[in-house]
Design a protein around this motif. Sequence first.
Motif, PDB file in Angstrom:
ATOM      1  N   SER A 246       0.867  -1.175   0.000  1.00  0.00           N
ATOM      2  CA  SER A 246       0.000   0.000   0.000  1.00  0.00           C
ATOM      3  C   SER A 246       0.900   1.220   0.000  1.00  0.00           C
ATOM      4  N   SER A 247       0.614   2.175  -0.865  1.00  0.00           N
ATOM      5  CA  SER A 247       1.422   3.396  -0.882  1.00  0.00           C
ATOM      6  C   SER A 247       0.847   4.471   0.026  1.00  0.00           C
ATOM      7  N   GLY A 248      -0.347   4.225   0.575  1.00  0.00           N
ATOM      8  CA  GLY A 248      -1.034   5.253   1.333  1.00  0.00           C
ATOM      9  C   GLY A 248      -0.325   5.687   2.601  1.00  0.00           C
ATOM     10  N   GLY A 249       0.125   4.721   3.411  1.00  0.00           N
ATOM     11  CA  GLY A 249       0.736   5.068   4.685  1.00  0.00           C
ATOM     12  C   GLY A 249       1.970   5.923   4.520  1.00  0.00           C
ATOM     13  N   VAL A 250       2.840   5.533   3.608  1.00  0.00           N
ATOM     14  CA  VAL A 250       4.079   6.277   3.371  1.00  0.00           C
ATOM     15  C   VAL A 250       3.777   7.704   2.931  1.00  0.00           C
ATOM     16  N   HIS A 251       2.856   7.853   1.992  1.00  0.00           N
ATOM     17  CA  HIS A 251       2.651   9.178   1.414  1.00  0.00           C
ATOM     18  C   HIS A 251       1.791  10.080   2.293  1.00  0.00           C
ATOM     19  N   ILE A 252       0.871   9.523   3.074  1.00  0.00           N
ATOM     20  CA  ILE A 252       0.157  10.363   4.031  1.00  0.00           C
ATOM     21  C   ILE A 252       1.124  10.872   5.090  1.00  0.00           C
ATOM     22  N   ALA A 253       1.990   9.999   5.606  1.00  0.00           N
ATOM     23  CA  ALA A 253       3.007  10.432   6.576  1.00  0.00           C
ATOM     24  C   ALA A 253       3.908  11.498   5.952  1.00  0.00           C
ATOM     25  N   GLN A 254       4.302  11.278   4.712  1.00  0.00           N
ATOM     26  CA  GLN A 254       5.164  12.218   3.999  1.00  0.00           C
ATOM     27  C   GLN A 254       4.509  13.595   3.895  1.00  0.00           C
ATOM     28  N   MET A 255       3.228  13.629   3.538  1.00  0.00           N
ATOM     29  CA  MET A 255       2.534  14.904   3.366  1.00  0.00           C
ATOM     30  C   MET A 255       2.241  15.576   4.703  1.00  0.00           C
ATOM     31  N   LEU A 293       8.013   3.148  -4.740  1.00  0.00           N
ATOM     32  CA  LEU A 293       7.076   2.240  -4.086  1.00  0.00           C
ATOM     33  C   LEU A 293       6.810   0.980  -4.906  1.00  0.00           C
ATOM     34  N   GLY A 294       6.670  -0.138  -4.209  1.00  0.00           N
ATOM     35  CA  GLY A 294       6.388  -1.431  -4.824  1.00  0.00           C
ATOM     36  C   GLY A 294       6.239  -2.475  -3.740  1.00  0.00           C
ATOM     37  N   PRO A 302      12.672   2.939   0.582  1.00  0.00           N
ATOM     38  CA  PRO A 302      13.227   3.870   1.572  1.00  0.00           C
ATOM     39  C   PRO A 302      12.151   4.543   2.431  1.00  0.00           C
ATOM     40  N   ILE A 303      11.447   3.739   3.213  1.00  0.00           N
ATOM     41  CA  ILE A 303      10.325   4.255   3.990  1.00  0.00           C
ATOM     42  C   ILE A 303      10.780   5.301   5.007  1.00  0.00           C
ATOM     43  N   LYS A 304      11.840   4.999   5.744  1.00  0.00           N
ATOM     44  CA  LYS A 304      12.289   5.930   6.790  1.00  0.00           C
ATOM     45  C   LYS A 304      12.663   7.282   6.204  1.00  0.00           C
ATOM     46  N   TRP A 305      13.303   7.256   5.056  1.00  0.00           N
ATOM     47  CA  TRP A 305      13.694   8.517   4.417  1.00  0.00           C
ATOM     48  C   TRP A 305      12.479   9.270   3.893  1.00  0.00           C
ATOM     49  N   LEU A 306      11.576   8.593   3.195  1.00  0.00           N
ATOM     50  CA  LEU A 306      10.397   9.263   2.646  1.00  0.00           C
ATOM     51  C   LEU A 306       9.533   9.885   3.737  1.00  0.00           C
ATOM     52  N   THR A 307       9.487   9.255   4.913  1.00  0.00           N
ATOM     53  CA  THR A 307       8.624   9.734   5.997  1.00  0.00           C
ATOM     54  C   THR A 307       9.399  10.541   7.044  1.00  0.00           C
ATOM     55  N   SER A 308      10.596  10.970   6.700  1.00  0.00           N
ATOM     56  CA  SER A 308      11.418  11.720   7.655  1.00  0.00           C
ATOM     57  C   SER A 308      11.116  13.212   7.603  1.00  0.00           C
ATOM     58  N   ASN A 309      11.338  13.892   8.715  1.00  0.00           N
ATOM     59  CA  ASN A 309      11.171  15.336   8.749  1.00  0.00           C
ATOM     60  C   ASN A 309      12.206  16.033   7.870  1.00  0.00           C
ATOM     61  N   GLU A 310      13.378  15.410   7.721  1.00  0.00           N
ATOM     62  CA  GLU A 310      14.420  16.004   6.887  1.00  0.00           C
ATOM     63  C   GLU A 310      13.965  16.078   5.427  1.00  0.00           C
ATOM     64  N   TYR A 311      13.338  15.001   4.931  1.00  0.00           N
ATOM     65  CA  TYR A 311      12.871  15.031   3.552  1.00  0.00           C
ATOM     66  C   TYR A 311      11.704  16.005   3.399  1.00  0.00           C
ATOM     67  N   ALA A 312      10.859  16.106   4.427  1.00  0.00           N
ATOM     68  CA  ALA A 312       9.758  17.072   4.383  1.00  0.00           C
ATOM     69  C   ALA A 312      10.292  18.498   4.257  1.00  0.00           C
ATOM     70  N   LYS A 313      11.384  18.790   4.970  1.00  0.00           N
ATOM     71  CA  LYS A 313      11.975  20.127   4.887  1.00  0.00           C
ATOM     72  C   LYS A 313      12.509  20.405   3.488  1.00  0.00           C
ATOM     73  N   ALA A 335      16.864   8.917  -2.817  1.00  0.00           N
ATOM     74  CA  ALA A 335      17.068   8.400  -1.469  1.00  0.00           C
ATOM     75  C   ALA A 335      18.553   8.216  -1.183  1.00  0.00           C
ATOM     76  N   PRO A 336      18.966   8.529   0.049  1.00  0.00           N
ATOM     77  CA  PRO A 336      20.345   8.222   0.419  1.00  0.00           C
ATOM     78  C   PRO A 336      20.559   6.721   0.434  1.00  0.00           C
ATOM     79  N   LEU A 337      21.720   6.265   0.090  1.00  0.00           N
ATOM     80  CA  LEU A 337      22.001   4.831   0.012  1.00  0.00           C
ATOM     81  C   LEU A 337      23.005   4.455   1.076  1.00  0.00           C
ATOM     82  N   PRO A 338      22.935   3.237   1.639  1.00  0.00           N
ATOM     83  CA  PRO A 338      21.830   2.313   1.392  1.00  0.00           C
ATOM     84  C   PRO A 338      20.710   2.495   2.416  1.00  0.00           C
ATOM     85  N   GLU A 339      19.520   2.002   2.136  1.00  0.00           N
ATOM     86  CA  GLU A 339      18.422   1.910   3.097  1.00  0.00           C
ATOM     87  C   GLU A 339      17.493   0.793   2.676  1.00  0.00           C
TER      88      GLU A 339
END
Length: 532
Positions: A246-255, A293-294, A302-313, A335-339
């Motif tokens: 599901s892509s929903g959780g990652v992208h809702i957190a991201q937004m 996503l897949g 890279p879930i942690k990176w996509l949902t991080s405050n750093e990426y939001a900034k 995404a930073p590598l590796p993750e």
Amino acid sequence: MVASQEVLASQVGVDILKRGGNAVDAAVGVGFALAVTLPRAGNIAGGGFMLVYLADKDKFVALDYKEMAPAAASRNMYILPDGSVDKHSVRYTRKGFGVPGTVAAFAKALKEHGTMTLAEVLQPSINLARNGIKVTDDLAFSLVYAAKRLGKDPEAKRIFFREDGKPLQAGDTLYQKDLAWSLEQIAQKGPDAFYKGEIAQRIAADMKDGGGLVTQTDMASYVVADREPVRTSYRKHDLVIMPPPSSGGVHIAQMLNVFKQFDLKSMGHNTAATIHLMSESMRQAYADRSKHLGDPDFNNIPIKWLTSNEYAKQTVAQISMDKARSSKDVNPGTAPLPESPDTTHFSVMDKFGNVVSNTYSLNYSYGSGIVAKGTGILLNNVMDDFSAKPGSPNGYGLVGGEANAIAPKKRALSSMTPAIVMKDGKPFLVTGSPGGSRIITTVMQVILNVIDHDMNIAEATHAVRVHHQWLPDQILIEPGLNKDTIELLKAKGHKVVTSKNSMGSTQSIVYKGGYFYGSADPRRPGAAAIGF
């Protein structure tokens, strides 16, 4: 309380709760009932996601029961000699059928977290299928809409059409004798009846006769995946949402991480400023979806990176509040590598504090429009959820990449987004929606409406919705947004398109002050939130 898209199914769930069942018992009962009463989306040969909160253990369970590609699937199986995608084959024939997960997931949830037997929760659905249900205006309308596809399949035509060759009309009775038989098999013999028994044999035979790829071995090999849900916090609330595929959780957190840096309440609900900010956040999230996503069993997401405050900034730094970006200038982040259309949702809360948020689908309305002979079971066309040709849009206009390319036993990326919101450590809001690519933004707006804009759940449900998915480069709006706001958005450089159709059909429950407050979305007739 139970909120679902169809009143008879909601009542089945409430009756189970009244008999002492818990939220999981009721949810499984509702899920099977929707296969009878909402055949365009409810199913036993589709797939989806179930998110459960178990109050006595203070534990969340995330069940991924998305359909799996058959073993004979291959990366370029839908590519024609000229390089284009064979859309007819993937969407309207048995070649688009993926190994279904609904029965396995419902049986697993009931066995591990319910209090009743399959036979007990299935009996109401068996009765509805065998004795017939009155065709509602909504069901009749959906049959007319799907008549061309359903009418090409002899089994589907026998079930859903009159003897005069026309689809069943409002007031007619829909009998589903073969489906009743299939449900009885599952009630008596458990999920093995579906995956290894006579139902599996009939589906496999139907596949072989009709050019499909799913075999008895594929059916017997299906497994439900236990996932770790995506968790995020937002304005003193804790959100628990489904993870990939599901892509929903990652992208809702991201937004939401972007919105944390703004005062949406002061900006106002559905003002030009708020819609602009939401659209720019949506634009970036859907761009990232296309690349990152897949299926997590096949990809390092890279879930942690996509949902991080750093990426939001980083996202916020690229947003001008005065001018819209062009989607051609917005690329997926590095995404930073590796993750390391038609879907349906139902929500259940019980008196014990348990919660179920479930979204499942046949993919298109009535799936492929094909019924497996002798089963009464409509077949999904989920293979269209894969990127048949990475970079080309699917039936919902979503562009996918290599991470969502076809592979044997892989699960396709999905927008289905069952969600649970906690407040002070207790369940507060449960919601979800159908709507294809618009599911993620629909669910997010209900959450924002409740938390940021202090709406009750009915107001949050009824409010005008907007959507941006990167490509095409436009804000899609429901009718009702005022003309001045639209003109201000255009002045910022947005292309604004009024949707001909409503967005989503959220089924939501809020528990507040010792009371249950339910709201069944009026955008699709026949929905009901019922408590007792």
